[in-house]
Design a protein around this motif. Structure first.
Motif, PDB file in Angstrom:
ATOM      1  N   GLY A 241       1.728  -2.919   6.498  1.00  0.00           N
ATOM      2  CA  GLY A 241       1.082  -1.617   6.428  1.00  0.00           C
ATOM      3  C   GLY A 241       1.072  -1.047   5.021  1.00  0.00           C
ATOM      4  N   LEU A 242       1.164   0.255   4.912  1.00  0.00           N
ATOM      5  CA  LEU A 242       1.123   0.923   3.617  1.00  0.00           C
ATOM      6  C   LEU A 242       2.514   0.926   2.986  1.00  0.00           C
ATOM      7  CD1 LEU A 242      -0.948   2.435   1.821  1.00  0.00           C
ATOM      8  CD2 LEU A 242      -0.075   4.568   2.831  1.00  0.00           C
ATOM      9  N   LEU A 243       2.614   0.356   1.786  1.00  0.00           N
ATOM     10  CA  LEU A 243       3.890   0.287   1.076  1.00  0.00           C
ATOM     11  C   LEU A 243       3.804   1.082  -0.221  1.00  0.00           C
ATOM     12  CD1 LEU A 243       4.822  -3.508   1.462  1.00  0.00           C
ATOM     13  CD2 LEU A 243       5.563  -1.579   2.868  1.00  0.00           C
ATOM     14  N   ARG A 244       4.862   1.798  -0.508  1.00  0.00           N
ATOM     15  CA  ARG A 244       4.939   2.568  -1.750  1.00  0.00           C
ATOM     16  C   ARG A 244       6.123   2.081  -2.571  1.00  0.00           C
ATOM     17  NH1 ARG A 244       3.529   6.462   2.106  1.00  0.00           N
ATOM     18  NH2 ARG A 244       1.519   7.477   1.691  1.00  0.00           N
ATOM     19  N   PHE A 245       5.891   1.873  -3.867  1.00  0.00           N
ATOM     20  CA  PHE A 245       6.929   1.400  -4.776  1.00  0.00           C
ATOM     21  C   PHE A 245       7.110   2.421  -5.897  1.00  0.00           C
ATOM     22  CE2 PHE A 245       4.836  -2.214  -2.851  1.00  0.00           C
ATOM     23  CZ  PHE A 245       5.891  -3.012  -2.444  1.00  0.00           C
ATOM     24  N   ASP A 246       8.360   2.637  -6.256  1.00  0.00           N
ATOM     25  CA  ASP A 246       8.696   3.574  -7.329  1.00  0.00           C
ATOM     26  C   ASP A 246       9.701   2.911  -8.248  1.00  0.00           C
ATOM     27  OD1 ASP A 246       9.440   5.578  -9.010  1.00  0.00           O
ATOM     28  OD2 ASP A 246       9.999   7.019  -7.467  1.00  0.00           O
ATOM     29  N   GLN A 247       9.300   2.727  -9.515  1.00  0.00           N
ATOM     30  CA  GLN A 247      10.181   2.087 -10.489  1.00  0.00           C
ATOM     31  C   GLN A 247      10.069   2.803 -11.829  1.00  0.00           C
ATOM     32  OE1 GLN A 247       9.733  -2.140 -10.885  1.00  0.00           O
ATOM     33  NE2 GLN A 247      10.920  -2.225 -12.759  1.00  0.00           N
ATOM     34  N   ARG A 248      11.183   3.410 -12.238  1.00  0.00           N
ATOM     35  CA  ARG A 248      11.237   4.113 -13.515  1.00  0.00           C
ATOM     36  C   ARG A 248      10.087   5.134 -13.656  1.00  0.00           C
ATOM     37  NH1 ARG A 248      14.966   1.533 -16.748  1.00  0.00           N
ATOM     38  NH2 ARG A 248      15.525  -0.583 -16.085  1.00  0.00           N
ATOM     39  N   GLY A 249       9.793   5.825 -12.583  1.00  0.00           N
ATOM     40  CA  GLY A 249       8.772   6.856 -12.626  1.00  0.00           C
ATOM     41  C   GLY A 249       7.364   6.373 -12.365  1.00  0.00           C
ATOM     42  N   ALA A 250       7.162   5.039 -12.326  1.00  0.00           N
ATOM     43  CA  ALA A 250       5.837   4.477 -12.057  1.00  0.00           C
ATOM     44  C   ALA A 250       5.667   4.296 -10.551  1.00  0.00           C
ATOM     45  CB  ALA A 250       5.663   3.151 -12.782  1.00  0.00           C
ATOM     46  N   LEU A 251       4.581   4.812 -10.001  1.00  0.00           N
ATOM     47  CA  LEU A 251       4.331   4.744  -8.566  1.00  0.00           C
ATOM     48  C   LEU A 251       3.213   3.746  -8.270  1.00  0.00           C
ATOM     49  CD1 LEU A 251       4.421   8.565  -7.698  1.00  0.00           C
ATOM     50  CD2 LEU A 251       6.274   6.883  -7.488  1.00  0.00           C
ATOM     51  N   LEU A 252       3.401   2.969  -7.198  1.00  0.00           N
ATOM     52  CA  LEU A 252       2.395   1.999  -6.782  1.00  0.00           C
ATOM     53  C   LEU A 252       2.296   2.047  -5.264  1.00  0.00           C
ATOM     54  CD1 LEU A 252       0.459  -0.394  -7.374  1.00  0.00           C
ATOM     55  CD2 LEU A 252       2.465  -1.895  -7.122  1.00  0.00           C
ATOM     56  N   GLU A 253       1.080   2.100  -4.767  1.00  0.00           N
ATOM     57  CA  GLU A 253       0.839   2.139  -3.321  1.00  0.00           C
ATOM     58  C   GLU A 253      -0.066   0.978  -2.943  1.00  0.00           C
ATOM     59  OE1 GLU A 253       0.391   5.945  -0.945  1.00  0.00           O
ATOM     60  OE2 GLU A 253      -1.687   5.184  -0.960  1.00  0.00           O
ATOM     61  N   LEU A 254       0.335   0.189  -1.942  1.00  0.00           N
ATOM     62  CA  LEU A 254      -0.435  -0.978  -1.512  1.00  0.00           C
ATOM     63  C   LEU A 254      -0.661  -0.929  -0.011  1.00  0.00           C
ATOM     64  CD1 LEU A 254       1.365  -3.881  -3.450  1.00  0.00           C
ATOM     65  CD2 LEU A 254      -0.769  -2.747  -4.059  1.00  0.00           C
ATOM     66  N   ASP A 255      -1.882  -1.236   0.385  1.00  0.00           N
ATOM     67  CA  ASP A 255      -2.196  -1.405   1.797  1.00  0.00           C
ATOM     68  C   ASP A 255      -2.153  -2.895   2.100  1.00  0.00           C
ATOM     69  OD1 ASP A 255      -3.093  -1.456   4.356  1.00  0.00           O
ATOM     70  OD2 ASP A 255      -5.109  -0.697   3.927  1.00  0.00           O
ATOM     71  N   THR A 256      -1.045  -3.350   2.663  1.00  0.00           N
ATOM     72  CA  THR A 256      -0.852  -4.789   2.863  1.00  0.00           C
ATOM     73  C   THR A 256      -1.699  -5.348   4.000  1.00  0.00           C
ATOM     74  OG1 THR A 256       1.059  -4.388   4.319  1.00  0.00           O
ATOM     75  CG2 THR A 256       1.497  -4.649   1.955  1.00  0.00           C
ATOM     76  N   HIS A 257      -2.441  -4.494   4.695  1.00  0.00           N
ATOM     77  CA  HIS A 257      -3.364  -4.985   5.713  1.00  0.00           C
ATOM     78  C   HIS A 257      -4.744  -5.296   5.125  1.00  0.00           C
ATOM     79  CE1 HIS A 257      -0.863  -3.014   9.120  1.00  0.00           C
ATOM     80  NE2 HIS A 257      -0.558  -4.286   8.984  1.00  0.00           N
ATOM     81  N   ALA A 258      -4.955  -4.950   3.850  1.00  0.00           N
ATOM     82  CA  ALA A 258      -6.252  -5.190   3.208  1.00  0.00           C
ATOM     83  C   ALA A 258      -6.449  -6.688   2.977  1.00  0.00           C
ATOM     84  CB  ALA A 258      -6.335  -4.435   1.892  1.00  0.00           C
ATOM     85  N   ALA A 259      -7.505  -7.232   3.568  1.00  0.00           N
ATOM     86  CA  ALA A 259      -7.733  -8.679   3.519  1.00  0.00           C
ATOM     87  C   ALA A 259      -7.919  -9.182   2.087  1.00  0.00           C
ATOM     88  CB  ALA A 259      -8.950  -9.041   4.372  1.00  0.00           C
ATOM     89  N   GLU A 260      -8.686  -8.445   1.282  1.00  0.00           N
ATOM     90  CA  GLU A 260      -8.948  -8.877  -0.089  1.00  0.00           C
ATOM     91  C   GLU A 260      -7.666  -8.895  -0.910  1.00  0.00           C
ATOM     92  OE1 GLU A 260     -10.939 -10.389  -3.260  1.00  0.00           O
ATOM     93  OE2 GLU A 260     -11.641 -10.148  -1.191  1.00  0.00           O
TER      94      GLU A 260
END
Length: 313
Positions: A241-260
């Motif tokens: 599903g939707l995963l959010r990552f936070d490292q040293r103030g940098a934010l990343l959001e990924l939808d792991t259900h996205a086929a591409e």
């Protein structure tokens, strides 16, 4: 350095690496009297005469390499004779093993850093049992430690101690260093003499252009055994599903259900493996990729079985 107690699969222990000495009988990584390892001689054609000693001359038999015919004896006896060689003993074997932040991860049986430590110990005990000199270089994101090759248990234990110290110091807040691998390879070139064997244990993802150049330079005078280490999640993104990552103030959001996204992630993982394959073929050296998904000894046994099939007449 974090003073965490060794946790099986997450951190390696000295007792675990010492215990690996009992497993070397299960896989003939190096040749012994009566048992020839398929790893030996796979890429010696371009390095003829290095790593072998002259043994004797005997009558030529079908299948012998014609390049080894002894023409003087053949002329004198009027019968073809060939030279036989045996492997040089006490060969320097150097284990180059990574213990960096990017190895501090695993989704299966163990972390990649633990698998690297186990493989280094296995190779070390196998080399010592083969009467070779054993040494190595343990490198992390910020430092490296060298152990000069010697034919002694003390030298191997010194290497294993240093390896455990680097392993138990790993944590998620370490600042990564993309050039650590290339720098370790460069140092290896500086300290080893021609004819040595270097077993390279590193994260599959650590291969970049600089490291590849250093490996090519190293392979000119040193025999290589490549053992890149991967985890199943390096090749396939979990559908979480939707995963959010936070490292040293940098934010990343990924939808792991996205086929591409999943397809791109898989393709990049497969390309990393293919790059190692191309490099091994180019340098004509054995490639034994390892995965945290399986036990070390089982993987080595399977790899050697494949090597035997490849060199069978």
């Amino acid at each position: 350095m974090h003073s965490l107690a060794p946790q099986p699969g997450i951190y390696a222990s000295l007792a675990e690496l010492i215990e690996m000495r009992h497993r070397v009988r299960e896989v003939p990584l190096f040749s012994t009297p009566g048992r020839r390892s398929p790893l030996i001689g796979l890429h010696h054609s371009k390095l003829r005469g290095r790593g072998v000693d002259f043994d004797q001359v005997r009558v030529y038999q079908a299948g012998d390499d014609v390049r080894n015919i002894d023409w003087r004896v053949t002329a004198r006896t009027q019968e073809p004779h060939t030279k036989l060689f045996h492997e040089e003993r006490e060969r320097p074997i150097f284990v180059l093993v990574e213990q960096s932040r990017q190895l501090f991860f695993g989704s299966s049986l163990m972390f990649k850093s633990v698998l690297a430590a186990q493989a280094a110990a296995f190779i070390g005990w196998a080399a010592l049992g083969h009467n070779d000199r054993i040494g190595g270089l343990v490198f992390s994101d910020s430092e490296h430690h060298e152990i000069k090759p010697r034919r002694s248990k003390q030298s191997l234990l010194q290497l294993l101690n240093r390896l455990v110290r680097a392993n138990t110091a790993l944590h998620t807040e370490i600042q990564p260093n993309r050039d650590a691998f290339a720098l370790a390879l460069r140092r290896t070139r500086e300290v080893l003499r021609p004819g040595s064997l270097v077993a390279v244990l590193c994260d599959e993802r650590t291969l970049n252009d600089n490291a590849e150049r250093q490996l090519a330079l190293l392979a000119r005078h040193i025999d290589l055994l490549l053992l890149p280490i991967a985890d199943p999640l390096d090749r396939a993104m979990p559908a979480a599903g939707l995963l959010r990552f936070d490292q040293r103030g940098a934010l990343l959001e990924l939808d792991t259900h996205a086929a591409e996204l999943r397809r791109t992630y898989r393709d990049r993982g497969e390309e990393r493996g293919a790059r190692w394959q191309r490099l091994a073929q180019k340098l004509r050296v054995p490639l034994l990729p390892l995965s945290t998904q399986y036990e070390l000894v089982d993987q080595l046994r399977d790899h050697l079985a494949v090597q035997r099939q490849d060199i069978a007449p």
